[in-house]
Design a protein around this motif. Structure first.
Motif, PDB file in Angstrom:
ATOM      1  N   SER A  60      31.218  40.436  40.607  1.00 38.20           N
ATOM      2  CA  SER A  60      31.470  41.851  40.901  1.00 38.20           C
ATOM      3  C   SER A  60      32.968  42.095  40.887  1.00 38.20           C
ATOM      4  O   SER A  60      33.754  41.181  41.131  1.00 38.20           O
ATOM      5  N   THR A  61      33.346  43.340  40.599  1.00 42.44           N
ATOM      6  CA  THR A  61      34.757  43.732  40.718  1.00 42.44           C
ATOM      7  C   THR A  61      35.036  44.390  42.060  1.00 42.44           C
ATOM      8  O   THR A  61      36.163  44.805  42.329  1.00 42.44           O
ATOM      9  N   ASN A  62      34.014  44.483  42.899  1.00 40.71           N
ATOM     10  CA  ASN A  62      34.119  45.135  44.203  1.00 40.71           C
ATOM     11  C   ASN A  62      34.315  44.062  45.279  1.00 40.71           C
ATOM     12  O   ASN A  62      33.427  43.246  45.523  1.00 40.71           O
ATOM     13  N   ASP A  63      35.468  44.062  45.936  1.00 40.29           N
ATOM     14  CA  ASP A  63      35.781  43.006  46.898  1.00 40.29           C
ATOM     15  C   ASP A  63      34.812  42.968  48.076  1.00 40.29           C
ATOM     16  O   ASP A  63      34.485  41.887  48.587  1.00 40.29           O
ATOM     17  N   ALA A  64      34.346  44.134  48.515  1.00 36.76           N
ATOM     18  CA  ALA A  64      33.400  44.157  49.633  1.00 36.76           C
ATOM     19  C   ALA A  64      32.084  43.484  49.246  1.00 36.76           C
ATOM     20  O   ALA A  64      31.497  42.731  50.044  1.00 36.76           O
TER      21      ALA A  64
ATOM     22  N   LEU B  88      31.765  41.157  46.890  1.00 35.26           N
ATOM     23  CA  LEU B  88      32.066  39.731  46.764  1.00 35.26           C
ATOM     24  C   LEU B  88      32.001  39.043  48.129  1.00 35.26           C
ATOM     25  O   LEU B  88      31.473  37.933  48.258  1.00 35.26           O
ATOM     26  N   GLU B  89      32.531  39.703  49.142  1.00 33.72           N
ATOM     27  CA  GLU B  89      32.490  39.122  50.490  1.00 33.72           C
ATOM     28  C   GLU B  89      31.060  39.034  51.006  1.00 33.72           C
ATOM     29  O   GLU B  89      30.671  38.035  51.627  1.00 33.72           O
TER      30      GLU B  89
ATOM     31  N   ARG C 262      31.372  34.958  47.972  1.00 34.78           N
ATOM     32  CA  ARG C 262      32.270  34.426  46.942  1.00 34.78           C
ATOM     33  C   ARG C 262      33.637  34.126  47.562  1.00 34.78           C
ATOM     34  O   ARG C 262      34.079  34.820  48.499  1.00 34.78           O
TER      35      ARG C 262
ATOM     36  N   HIS D 118      36.548  34.347  46.034  1.00 37.21           N
ATOM     37  CA  HIS D 118      37.651  35.055  45.392  1.00 37.21           C
ATOM     38  C   HIS D 118      37.563  36.559  45.622  1.00 37.21           C
ATOM     39  O   HIS D 118      36.556  37.068  46.118  1.00 37.21           O
ATOM     40  N   ARG D 119      38.605  37.234  45.210  1.00 40.81           N
ATOM     41  CA  ARG D 119      38.629  38.679  45.146  1.00 40.81           C
ATOM     42  C   ARG D 119      38.939  39.064  43.695  1.00 40.81           C
ATOM     43  O   ARG D 119      39.355  38.235  42.901  1.00 40.81           O
ATOM     44  N   TYR D 120      38.735  40.325  43.363  1.00 38.80           N
ATOM     45  CA  TYR D 120      38.875  40.734  41.960  1.00 38.80           C
ATOM     46  C   TYR D 120      40.268  40.433  41.421  1.00 38.80           C
ATOM     47  O   TYR D 120      40.414  40.026  40.262  1.00 38.80           O
TER      48      TYR D 120
ATOM     49  N   ASP E 285      42.090  37.935  42.008  1.00 42.11           N
ATOM     50  CA  ASP E 285      42.135  36.521  41.610  1.00 42.11           C
ATOM     51  C   ASP E 285      41.565  36.342  40.205  1.00 42.11           C
ATOM     52  O   ASP E 285      42.086  35.570  39.398  1.00 42.11           O
TER      53      ASP E 285
END
Length: 381
Positions: free
Chosen positions: A120-124, A126-127, A131, A133-135, A137
């Motif tokens: 996903s490109t959405n950090d929330a 991803l959390e 995951r 990483h964050r986008y 990264d």
């Protein structure tokens, strides 16, 4: 075509949805890689000689290996097996485990395709799925990969995530397309029993999108990708012209593949019979067997009956949008697909789920959406 697969069962941490055979404890990594080198030699001596057209480092997270390890494994592969000069050689990588040194090492070792587990490109989001990483990264690693000389880069996207909307998924596609990805795999989340996410979903701590919304993510995502120049060539895979995954196409054509490493699977023709076998999923057993000079098989190789081989060829081939080559089916089995499955072809064509054109038998868009149900028509009564 034939493919080689190497399983690297280590991760920095386990994602909350993951039920793969992988470990966040990397203490045994060096011992495992040494065993993997031994398995290469054991398999090369025991199995029919074969030229391999693709190599795929999968996991787990192969990019978690320390600098120098992937180049060492590539050298060992070349020493044990014939790898074609134009082979597609892929490594899976997770953002947060890559750096410029590793990427340049991969290219120097002959790896020419990078498959990045973005999701996903959405950090929330991803959390939510655990995951590491964050986008940002991902973008940094992607730019480093281009600078290192990678011209063939794929990314994975997931939809149907807790709290995800249709707009979230379409925004992710648009963002990746602006970056210039060559290939995108878009998968629906499957919540597997025994995972932390399963516990949270069944316990009410997390909520999944409605089924209708997940279907809209799939359909609108597919249409959007195609308008952006990514051709759908398999149920979940999209590519710019010339960038379809050759390794995965070999699986979907029921081709020869050899799996190396923990819990890896293989299929090939041995002494005229189509054979399937798998390695043990127990890490200690794998390492002990390899160290003792014994192939680390979970059980004796299985002979696949002709009828089952034909069904598997249909089951896998109908995942591709171009379907099954009727000439290739006849060449492999000595019979036409119509001779073997006349009623299935007729029934699915009547429902509008299957067409035969350009020398192929393929599912329509609607048929692909109901592929599992369509395959029931090919099973014996």
């Amino acid at each position: 075509m034939a493919g080689l697969y190497l399983h690297i069962p280590y991760c920095k941490s386990k994602c909350r949805y993951c039920d793969f055979v992988s470990f966040a404890d990397c203490e045994s990594m060096g011992e495992y890689c040494a065993a993997l080198l031994k398995e290469m030699r054991l398999d090369a001596a025991a199995l029919p000689k074969q030229a391999y057209d693709t190599v795929f480092f999968g996991g787990g997270t192969p990019s978690i290996l320390p600098a120098g390890a992937v180049a060492m494994l590539m050298d060992a592969l070349h020493a044990s097996f014939e790898i074609m000069p134009d082979a597609e050689i892929t490594i899976e990588a997770n953002p947060g485990t890559l750096n410029e040194t590793k990427l340049r090492e991969y290219r120097a070792a002959g790896i020419n395709r990078l498959s990045m587990g973005l999701q996903s490109t959405n950090d929330a989001l991803l959390e939510t799925i655990g995951r590491i990483h964050r986008y940002a990264d991902f973008v940094q690693n992607y730019e480093c990969a281009r600078a290192a000389g990678f011209t063939n880069i794929s990314a994975d996207l997931m939809y149907g995530l807790p709290g995800q909307t249709v707009k979230d998924h379409l925004d992710a596609i648009e963002t990746l397309c602006r970056l210039g990805l060559n290939h995108i795999s878009a998968y629906s989340l499957i919540v597997e029993e025994g995972t932390p996410l399963y516990t949270d979903v069944t316990g009410g701590a997390e909520s999944l999108p409605a089924e209708d919304d997940v279907y809209l993510m799939h359909r609108r995502g597919m249409e959007f990708l195609e308008t952006l120049g990514y051709a759908r060539y398999e149920i979940s895979n999209y590519a710019k012209p010339g960038f379809a995954s050759r390794h995965n196409l070999n699986y979907w054509e029921n081709g020869v593949y050899l799996g190396l490493g923990l819990n890896s699977h293989s299929a090939m023709r041995i002494n005229g019979s189509w054979m399937r076998f798998a390695n043990t999923e127990r890490l200690s057993d794998y390492i002990i067997s390899c160290n003792q000079g014994i192939r680390p098989l979970a059980s004796e190789p299985e002979v696949i009956p002709r009828a089952e081989e034909m069904f598997e060829t249909v089951m896998l081939g109908l995942r591709k949008t171009e379907g099954i080559s009727e000439a290739a089916f006849r060449l492999r089995f000595g019979k036409s697909i119509e001779d073997v499955y006349p009623e299935a072809l007729k029934s699915l064509a009547t429902r509008g789920w299957l067409v035969r054109d350009n020398g192929a038998c393929r599912l329509t868009d609607e048929g692909l959406d109901f592929q599992n149900e369509a395959l029931l028509a090919f099973l014996p009564d």
